[in-house]
Design a protein around this motif. Structure first.
Motif, PDB file in Angstrom:
ATOM      1  N   ALA A   1       0.827  -1.210   0.000  1.00 46.86           N
ATOM      2  CA  ALA A   1       0.000   0.000   0.000  1.00 46.86           C
ATOM      3  C   ALA A   1       0.861   1.259   0.000  1.00 46.86           C
ATOM      4  CB  ALA A   1      -0.921  -0.003   1.218  1.00 46.86           C
ATOM      5  N   GLY A   2       2.118   1.116   0.439  1.00 47.08           N
ATOM      6  CA  GLY A   2       3.029   2.260   0.476  1.00 47.08           C
ATOM      7  C   GLY A   2       3.042   2.989   1.798  1.00 47.08           C
ATOM      8  N   ILE A   3       2.704   2.282   2.895  1.00 44.61           N
ATOM      9  CA  ILE A   3       2.729   2.894   4.219  1.00 44.61           C
ATOM     10  C   ILE A   3       4.156   2.798   4.757  1.00 44.61           C
ATOM     11  CG2 ILE A   3       1.800   2.844   6.565  1.00 44.61           C
ATOM     12  CD1 ILE A   3      -0.782   1.692   5.386  1.00 44.61           C
ATOM     13  N   VAL A   4       4.915   3.876   4.551  1.00 48.00           N
ATOM     14  CA  VAL A   4       6.337   3.918   4.898  1.00 48.00           C
ATOM     15  C   VAL A   4       6.487   4.724   6.190  1.00 48.00           C
ATOM     16  CG1 VAL A   4       8.652   4.457   4.078  1.00 48.00           C
ATOM     17  CG2 VAL A   4       6.841   3.943   2.432  1.00 48.00           C
ATOM     18  N   VAL A   5       7.239   4.155   7.136  1.00 48.58           N
ATOM     19  CA  VAL A   5       7.330   4.775   8.471  1.00 48.58           C
ATOM     20  C   VAL A   5       8.783   4.891   8.913  1.00 48.58           C
ATOM     21  CG1 VAL A   5       5.049   3.921   9.158  1.00 48.58           C
ATOM     22  CG2 VAL A   5       7.083   2.524   9.619  1.00 48.58           C
ATOM     23  N   THR A   6       8.972   5.620   9.994  1.00 48.53           N
ATOM     24  CA  THR A   6      10.300   5.744  10.589  1.00 48.53           C
ATOM     25  C   THR A   6      10.725   4.404  11.187  1.00 48.53           C
ATOM     26  OG1 THR A   6       9.260   6.524  12.629  1.00 48.53           O
ATOM     27  CG2 THR A   6      10.044   8.198  11.076  1.00 48.53           C
ATOM     28  N   ASP A   7      11.987   4.320  11.608  1.00 45.05           N
ATOM     29  CA  ASP A   7      12.596   3.014  11.876  1.00 45.05           C
ATOM     30  C   ASP A   7      12.827   2.721  13.351  1.00 45.05           C
ATOM     31  OD1 ASP A   7      13.484   0.598  10.938  1.00 45.05           O
ATOM     32  OD2 ASP A   7      15.561   1.235  10.717  1.00 45.05           O
ATOM     33  N   GLU A   8      12.084   3.373  14.260  1.00 45.52           N
ATOM     34  CA  GLU A   8      12.233   3.076  15.682  1.00 45.52           C
ATOM     35  C   GLU A   8      11.198   2.028  16.084  1.00 45.52           C
ATOM     36  OE1 GLU A   8      11.938   5.224  20.086  1.00 45.52           O
ATOM     37  OE2 GLU A   8      11.733   6.418  18.262  1.00 45.52           O
ATOM     38  N   PRO A   9      11.616   0.844  16.515  1.00 51.32           N
ATOM     39  CA  PRO A   9      10.661  -0.216  16.852  1.00 51.32           C
ATOM     40  C   PRO A   9       9.599   0.241  17.844  1.00 51.32           C
ATOM     41  CG  PRO A   9      12.889  -1.103  16.817  1.00 51.32           C
ATOM     42  CD  PRO A   9      13.013   0.385  16.674  1.00 51.32           C
ATOM     43  N   SER A  10       8.359  -0.166  17.572  1.00 48.64           N
ATOM     44  CA  SER A  10       7.190   0.132  18.421  1.00 48.64           C
ATOM     45  C   SER A  10       6.870   1.616  18.524  1.00 48.64           C
ATOM     46  CB  SER A  10       7.363  -0.452  19.827  1.00 48.64           C
ATOM     47  OG  SER A  10       7.477  -1.857  19.771  1.00 48.64           O
ATOM     48  N   ASN A  11       7.461   2.425  17.656  1.00 48.48           N
ATOM     49  CA  ASN A  11       7.194   3.868  17.694  1.00 48.48           C
ATOM     50  C   ASN A  11       7.182   4.438  16.282  1.00 48.48           C
ATOM     51  OD1 ASN A  11       6.676   6.331  19.013  1.00 48.48           O
ATOM     52  ND2 ASN A  11       8.835   6.894  18.946  1.00 48.48           N
ATOM     53  N   ALA A  12       6.501   3.742  15.382  1.00 46.26           N
ATOM     54  CA  ALA A  12       6.468   4.171  13.982  1.00 46.26           C
ATOM     55  C   ALA A  12       5.804   5.531  13.836  1.00 46.26           C
ATOM     56  CB  ALA A  12       5.725   3.134  13.142  1.00 46.26           C
ATOM     57  N   GLN A  13       6.404   6.385  13.012  1.00 49.94           N
ATOM     58  CA  GLN A  13       5.802   7.658  12.627  1.00 49.94           C
ATOM     59  C   GLN A  13       5.737   7.677  11.103  1.00 49.94           C
ATOM     60  OE1 GLN A  13       4.774   9.757  15.145  1.00 49.94           O
ATOM     61  NE2 GLN A  13       5.554   8.173  16.548  1.00 49.94           N
ATOM     62  N   LEU A  14       4.606   8.086  10.572  1.00 49.29           N
ATOM     63  CA  LEU A  14       4.408   8.031   9.124  1.00 49.29           C
ATOM     64  C   LEU A  14       5.331   9.001   8.396  1.00 49.29           C
ATOM     65  CD1 LEU A  14       2.395   6.642   7.058  1.00 49.29           C
ATOM     66  CD2 LEU A  14       1.303   8.903   6.974  1.00 49.29           C
ATOM     67  N   LEU A  15       5.890   8.546   7.271  1.00 50.01           N
ATOM     68  CA  LEU A  15       6.651   9.428   6.390  1.00 50.01           C
ATOM     69  C   LEU A  15       5.692  10.000   5.336  1.00 50.01           C
ATOM     70  CD1 LEU A  15       9.934   7.357   5.953  1.00 50.01           C
ATOM     71  CD2 LEU A  15       9.495   9.283   7.492  1.00 50.01           C
ATOM     72  N   PRO A  16       5.806  11.304   5.041  1.00 51.47           N
ATOM     73  CA  PRO A  16       4.812  11.977   4.186  1.00 51.47           C
ATOM     74  C   PRO A  16       4.635  11.363   2.806  1.00 51.47           C
ATOM     75  CG  PRO A  16       6.207  13.583   5.298  1.00 51.47           C
ATOM     76  CD  PRO A  16       6.805  12.237   5.568  1.00 51.47           C
ATOM     77  N   GLU A  17       5.691  10.741   2.253  1.00 56.06           N
ATOM     78  CA  GLU A  17       5.555  10.186   0.911  1.00 56.06           C
ATOM     79  C   GLU A  17       4.541   9.046   0.831  1.00 56.06           C
ATOM     80  OE1 GLU A  17       9.747   8.596   2.233  1.00 56.06           O
ATOM     81  OE2 GLU A  17       8.482  10.338   2.657  1.00 56.06           O
ATOM     82  N   SER A  18       4.148   8.517   1.991  1.00 59.43           N
ATOM     83  CA  SER A  18       3.151   7.445   2.013  1.00 59.43           C
ATOM     84  C   SER A  18       1.860   7.881   1.342  1.00 59.43           C
ATOM     85  CB  SER A  18       2.854   7.023   3.456  1.00 59.43           C
ATOM     86  OG  SER A  18       4.014   6.562   4.109  1.00 59.43           O
ATOM     87  N   TYR A  19       1.479   9.133   1.518  1.00 58.29           N
ATOM     88  CA  TYR A  19       0.225   9.597   0.927  1.00 58.29           C
ATOM     89  C   TYR A  19       0.281   9.571  -0.599  1.00 58.29           C
ATOM     90  CZ  TYR A  19      -1.020  11.114   5.636  1.00 58.29           C
ATOM     91  OH  TYR A  19      -1.310  11.146   6.980  1.00 58.29           O
TER      92      TYR A  19
END
Length: 450
Positions: A145-163
């Protein structure tokens, strides 16, 4: 066009999944579905996510993991058999779990991968069932789907390019079923969201697909003005603003996670809270503005517990440049976030969540405050609850604060702290945790039954 998210109670059994399928079949405007892991079937039951965490714990301790794997697969086996789906799903799920256990060596990443399996497996089950009913549905992993997130385990934050990736799905005639709770880092690792993960995924997908409405299905038809377990027959809310919901979610309203509002708030996509068991009820709508502000200047009352207050007194504190910055630096050095900072001309209080403190850390912080700031005195109060009164109409109506203080006084409840945000849509009162339920009932009576 709608994106619908179904929570754990909505997908806890084959019977519940049938209800979900009926909702989807009867509403062709639903073009994407986000699912949670199976929740509890009854009060004494165990959520699948908790079973997966137990599997990780057993693996970490060097114990036999087979009983934990069997418990997880049995939950899905019961669902698959009752829905008439292929046993091949269960074999695939077992291979996935064993692959994670055998190949992921980093403990934090293994935990994320195992936790994500609850949603991931359920999305595959729901997708296959929808296909068996004749719908053009397909499972879509967060990676695809393209849901790309930051790389800290158990603390994902969405990266804007996902949209941008999600927008590529717009216009498809396929009904996508996407697991909630996790995304993928750019390195290809599974990373889970910190809290309210499936709500967050649903909001992300709704924004990415430019949905007109994001429907969030739970086991409740409405958000109520107070917790139904603490107040008898509380007022059902028909409409609530993003800001009001954010304030109430932060302070204990668990039906919708506050961080899930952020993607929707930015583009003003409304949220419709619906009940899987009573889908014909419209439920509560979360919107940018509501029309009944004059009727309900206060929309809700909530409470949360487990806070600690650290108060400093220093004569002429208001004239000491940099004093507050140096105080806050101590908490930053301990990696502790701050919830509230009420202050006066000669005193300042720092309110934090007690669970963020490690053993003996409070004493260390107090000692650092003494050494670096040399205040006249430092006072500690533990076991505090925060009572929050929320409403967009509060800034326009006089006497609302007086109602709160009167209600607490009439119930012999001592107020430890009062704080009102600059937005003037909330008032916060700190009280002893032991008075929490009594305070909630008293405040509700003043604002909604007086």
């Amino acid at each position: 066009m709608k994106v619908a998210k179904f929570g754990g109670s909505s997908l806890s059994s084959a019977g519940q999944i049938r209800k979900v399928a009926t909702i989807i079949k009867n509403d062709p405007e639903i073009r994407a579905v986000v699912v949670s892991a199976p929740g509890k079937r009854e009060e004494a039951d165990t959520k699948v996510t908790d079973l997966l965490i137990a599997l990780f714990t057993n693996h970490l301790a060097g114990l036999n993991v087979q009983p934990a794997i069997d418990s997880i697969l049995t939950r899905y086996q019961l669902i698959v058999e009752e829905l008439g789906l292929s046993d091949g799903l269960i074999d695939r799920f077992e291979r996935t779990l064993r692959s994670y256990l055998n190949n992921i060596k980093d403990d934090a990443r293994l935990l994320d991968a195992l936790k994500s399996a609850g949603e991931d497996f359920n999305a595959q089950v729901v997708s296959d069932y929808l296909v068996s009913l004749g719908l053009k549905a397909a499972y879509l992993s967060p990676k695809d789907a393209g849901i790309v997130v930051t790389d800290e385990p158990s603390n994902a934050q969405l990266l804007p390019e996902s949209y941008d990736y999600l927008k590529q799905l717009i216009g498809s005639d396929t009904l996508y079923v996407i697991p909630g709770f996790f995304g993928y880092s750019k390195k290809g690792d599974i990373v889970t969201f910190p809290r309210g993960g499936s709500d967050i995924t649903g909001a992300i997908v709704a924004r990415g697909l430019e949905a007109d409405v994001y429907e969030n299905f739970t086991d409740q038809s409405y958000i109520f003005s107070a917790h139904p377990g603490h107040v008898r027959n509380p007022h059902a809310i028909n409409a609530i603003t993003y800001r009001e919901m954010r304030e109430l979610s932060y302070s204990g309203f668990s039906i919708f996670h506050d961080e899930a509002l952020e993607p929707l708030y930015q583009v003003k996509i409304p949220v419709q809270i619906k009940n899987t068991n009573e889908p014909e009820i419209d439920g509560t709508r979360i919107v940018a503005e509501r029309s009944d502000v004059n009727d309900y200047p206060v929309i809700g009352i909530s409470s949360d517990e487990g806070f600690t207050s650290i108060t400093l007194r220093q004569y002429l504190l208001n004239r000491e440049v940099g004093y507050t910055r140096r105080l806050l630096q101590i908490f930053e050095d301990h990696n502790i976030s701050i919830e509230h900072i009420p202050s006066g001309i000669d005193n300042i209080s720092i309110i934090i969540r007690s669970h963020r403190l490690k053993e003996n850390e409070l004493q260390q912080i107090v000692q650092e405050i003494q050494d670096k700031l040399n205040p006249e005195w430092v006072q500690i109060e533990e076991d505090l609850a925060m009572m929050v009164i929320v409403g967009e109409g509060m800034r326009e109506v006089t006497g609302l604060a007086n109602k709160a203080t009167s209600a607490l006084a009439e119930n012999n409840i001592n107020i430890r702290m009062i704080n009102q945000g600059a937005s003037e849509i909330s008032m916060i009162f700190a009280i002893a945790m032991k008075d929490q339920k009594k305070a909630l009932a008293g405040l509700y009576e003043k604002y909604f039954n007086a």
